[in-house]
Design a protein around this motif. Structure first.
Motif, mmCIF file in Angstrom:
data_model
loop_
_atom_site.group_PDB
_atom_site.id
_atom_site.type_symbol
_atom_site.label_atom_id
_atom_site.label_comp_id
_atom_site.label_asym_id
_atom_site.label_seq_id
_atom_site.Cartn_x
_atom_site.Cartn_y
_atom_site.Cartn_z
ATOM 1 N N GLY A 240 9.847 -11.041 -6.277
ATOM 2 C CA GLY A 240 9.921 -10.184 -7.459
ATOM 3 C C GLY A 240 8.922 -9.040 -7.402
ATOM 4 N N ILE A 241 7.685 -9.328 -6.959
ATOM 5 C CA ILE A 241 6.667 -8.280 -6.831
ATOM 6 C C ILE A 241 7.139 -7.203 -5.863
ATOM 7 C CG2 ILE A 241 4.337 -7.763 -5.982
ATOM 8 C CD1 ILE A 241 3.508 -10.558 -6.930
ATOM 9 N N LEU A 242 7.656 -7.638 -4.706
ATOM 10 C CA LEU A 242 8.097 -6.680 -3.695
ATOM 11 C C LEU A 242 9.251 -5.831 -4.215
ATOM 12 C CD1 LEU A 242 7.805 -5.590 -0.835
ATOM 13 C CD2 LEU A 242 9.395 -7.374 -0.068
ATOM 14 N N ALA A 243 10.187 -6.453 -4.933
ATOM 15 C CA ALA A 243 11.335 -5.706 -5.473
ATOM 16 C C ALA A 243 10.878 -4.639 -6.454
ATOM 17 C CB ALA A 243 12.303 -6.678 -6.152
ATOM 18 N N VAL A 244 9.920 -4.978 -7.322
ATOM 19 C CA VAL A 244 9.414 -4.012 -8.301
ATOM 20 C C VAL A 244 8.720 -2.844 -7.602
ATOM 21 C CG1 VAL A 244 7.711 -3.675 -10.140
ATOM 22 C CG2 VAL A 244 9.201 -5.684 -10.173
ATOM 23 N N VAL A 245 7.873 -3.158 -6.612
ATOM 24 C CA VAL A 245 7.110 -2.102 -5.936
ATOM 25 C C VAL A 245 8.027 -1.218 -5.092
ATOM 26 C CG1 VAL A 245 5.288 -1.638 -4.272
ATOM 27 C CG2 VAL A 245 4.987 -3.447 -5.952
ATOM 28 N N LEU A 246 9.001 -1.799 -4.427
ATOM 29 C CA LEU A 246 9.942 -0.991 -3.644
ATOM 30 C C LEU A 246 10.729 -0.046 -4.550
ATOM 31 C CD1 LEU A 246 11.342 -3.559 -1.039
ATOM 32 C CD2 LEU A 246 9.926 -1.543 -0.575
ATOM 33 N N THR A 247 11.093 -0.520 -5.725
ATOM 34 C CA THR A 247 11.801 0.342 -6.684
ATOM 35 C C THR A 247 10.909 1.499 -7.128
ATOM 36 O OG1 THR A 247 13.092 -1.544 -7.485
ATOM 37 C CG2 THR A 247 12.984 0.397 -8.904
ATOM 38 N N THR A 250 10.322 3.959 -4.115
ATOM 39 C CA THR A 250 11.537 4.695 -3.742
ATOM 40 C C THR A 250 11.838 5.816 -4.732
ATOM 41 O OG1 THR A 250 12.485 2.743 -2.655
ATOM 42 C CG2 THR A 250 14.012 4.506 -3.289
ATOM 43 N N PHE A 251 11.924 5.461 -6.000
ATOM 44 C CA PHE A 251 12.292 6.471 -7.003
ATOM 45 C C PHE A 251 11.105 7.364 -7.362
ATOM 46 C CE2 PHE A 251 15.543 3.196 -7.568
ATOM 47 C CZ PHE A 251 16.686 3.981 -7.541
ATOM 48 N N GLY A 252 9.886 6.818 -7.318
ATOM 49 C CA GLY A 252 8.706 7.625 -7.609
ATOM 50 C C GLY A 252 8.501 8.730 -6.602
ATOM 51 N N SER A 253 8.699 8.437 -5.296
ATOM 52 C CA SER A 253 8.530 9.468 -4.264
ATOM 53 C C SER A 253 9.585 10.563 -4.394
ATOM 54 C CB SER A 253 8.580 8.833 -2.869
ATOM 55 O OG SER A 253 9.811 8.165 -2.668
ATOM 56 N N ARG A 254 10.774 10.178 -4.863
ATOM 57 C CA ARG A 254 11.811 11.189 -5.081
ATOM 58 C C ARG A 254 11.462 12.079 -6.265
ATOM 59 N NH1 ARG A 254 17.199 7.293 -4.590
ATOM 60 N NH2 ARG A 254 16.881 6.668 -2.394
ATOM 61 N N LEU A 255 10.972 11.470 -7.348
ATOM 62 C CA LEU A 255 10.595 12.251 -8.528
ATOM 63 C C LEU A 255 9.451 13.208 -8.223
ATOM 64 C CD1 LEU A 255 10.773 9.494 -11.308
ATOM 65 C CD2 LEU A 255 12.321 11.438 -11.015
ATOM 66 N N PHE A 268 6.924 2.399 2.746
ATOM 67 C CA PHE A 268 6.406 1.365 3.655
ATOM 68 C C PHE A 268 4.894 1.171 3.528
ATOM 69 C CE2 PHE A 268 10.379 2.344 6.117
ATOM 70 C CZ PHE A 268 10.969 1.117 5.874
ATOM 71 N N CYS A 269 4.137 2.236 3.347
ATOM 72 C CA CYS A 269 2.686 2.079 3.209
ATOM 73 C C CYS A 269 2.298 1.596 1.811
ATOM 74 C CB CYS A 269 1.975 3.400 3.517
ATOM 75 S SG CYS A 269 2.074 3.892 5.246
ATOM 76 N N GLY A 270 3.084 1.977 0.811
ATOM 77 C CA GLY A 270 2.749 1.586 -0.553
ATOM 78 C C GLY A 270 3.146 0.173 -0.908
ATOM 79 N N SER A 271 4.198 -0.353 -0.275
ATOM 80 C CA SER A 271 4.724 -1.659 -0.690
ATOM 81 C C SER A 271 4.186 -2.827 0.121
ATOM 82 C CB SER A 271 6.257 -1.653 -0.571
ATOM 83 O OG SER A 271 6.652 -1.537 0.791
ATOM 84 N N LYS A 272 3.459 -2.572 1.193
ATOM 85 C CA LYS A 272 3.069 -3.649 2.096
ATOM 86 C C LYS A 272 1.638 -4.118 1.835
ATOM 87 C CE LYS A 272 4.672 -3.210 6.343
ATOM 88 N NZ LYS A 272 5.602 -4.336 6.232
#
Length: 334
Positions: A240-247, A250-255, A268-272
């Protein structure tokens, strides 16, 4: 190795499971445990020496100019992750025990990985130079940030106490070898060409720390208190933690308007989270506590992130290849 690849079994994960199995059957005790502790410290020191030697100073200086990218990845690692960890206290005691929650919170405070973040960014055709700088910065800052965050956030739970000398111990074990690697880099180029050697040190040091942590757990009889339900809860929480951070990444870098290669770095650097850095930190920060139990969430998270990021990296690579093919002008027959 080819058979493992065909069966889609990750050799690194298999090595970690083997380390746990050996610790369960033959845990280190007494003099052997003391010797193992010193060997592990030396292996971690050599690992960070190699990390320092790998990073080209000019590449680092050039990469530092992309401050928006690195500050975003660092904000995820040292701000968003800790906030998620604090929010998960709501799961105590219905889902997580106090010790397991301490492990989950600690997982949220450790730095990003170095080697796998760079490798996955390269596979996904992202900004590799940016990943090198971002991941290295995360680990350098983590030498100070992780112990301070543990002191600030974990003392309030009553499950961990950290003395300022612990920070000094981590600096000596992690930061000094890294800086030595930077200084010795011109004389170590011959060694860095042998990827088999550096990979053996990289993975071997993690195997040693895993074996040491689980050996201590076996000697202290802490595993008898872990039920299958608790283990499943840890797996679910880590996923669950990984799913939240990947979301978020992903969308934060686009915004934020990042180009695709920089979006990949952020993901990859932010979620690991680093097993190689987190385990030795835990052995220092939680001396006198059930370290094996505390690092269990980090080990589970590490396996989940490897599997998930492998799939993501391949998906990014296929997408980049499709975009490249679509951009090529079609040749019409005469």
């Amino acid at each position: 190795m080819k058979l493992l690849a065909k069966l889609r079994i990750d050799a690194f994960m298999l090595g970690i499971l083997a380390s746990v199995a050996v610790a369960a059957l033959l845990p280190a005790r007494g003099v052997a445990a003391d010797t193992l502790d010193w060997i592990t410290k030396i292996a971690i020191g050599v690992l960070f020496l190699l990390y320092g030697a790998r990073l080209e100073p000019r590449e680092a200086l050039a990469g530092l100019r992309h401050w928006r990218l690195h500050s975003t990845a660092l904000a995820v690692t040292y701000l968003i992750f800790p906030l998620i960890g604090l929010a998960l206290h709501a799961l105590v005691p219905s889902v997580l025990t106090d010790d397991l929650y301490t492990g989950v919170l600690f997982l949220c405070l450790v730095p990003s990985t170095v080697q796998s973040s760079i490798a996955f960014t390269s596979i996904a055709r992202g900004n590799v130079a940016g990943a090198v700088v971002s991941a290295s910065l995360s680990n350098l800052i983590g030498v100070f940030a992780t112990p301070l965050l543990v002191m600030l956030l974990m003392d309030t739970t009553g499950n961990a106490t950290v003395s300022p000398t612990a920070i000094l111990a981590i600096v000596v074990q992690l930061l000094l070898p890294f800086l030595a690697g930077q200084l010795l880099r011109p004389r170590m180029t011959w060694l860095l060409r042998h990827t088999t050697v550096t990979r053996a040190v990289d993975r071997g040091s993690v195997y040693l720390v895993v074996y040491a942590a689980f050996s201590a757990g076996m000697v202290e009889h802490i595993w008898s208190g872990i039920s299958p339900r608790a283990l499943l809860a840890i797996v679910a929480v880590c996923a669950g933690i990984l799913a939240v951070v990947l979301t978020i990444t992903t969308f934060g870098s686009r915004l934020l308007g990042f180009a695709r290669p920089d979006q990949i770095v952020t993901v990859f650097c932010g979620s690991k989270k680093s097993l190689a850095t987190g385990l030795p930190m835990a052995s220092v920060l939680f001396a006198g506590h059930p370290v094996g139990l505390i690092v269990l969430p980090l080990m589970v998270f590490h396996q989940i992130q490897l599997l998930t990021c492998t799939v993501l990296a391949q998906r990014y690579a296929r997408s980049a290849q499709s975009d490249l093919a679509a951009a090529e002008p079609s040749v019409q027959p005469a």
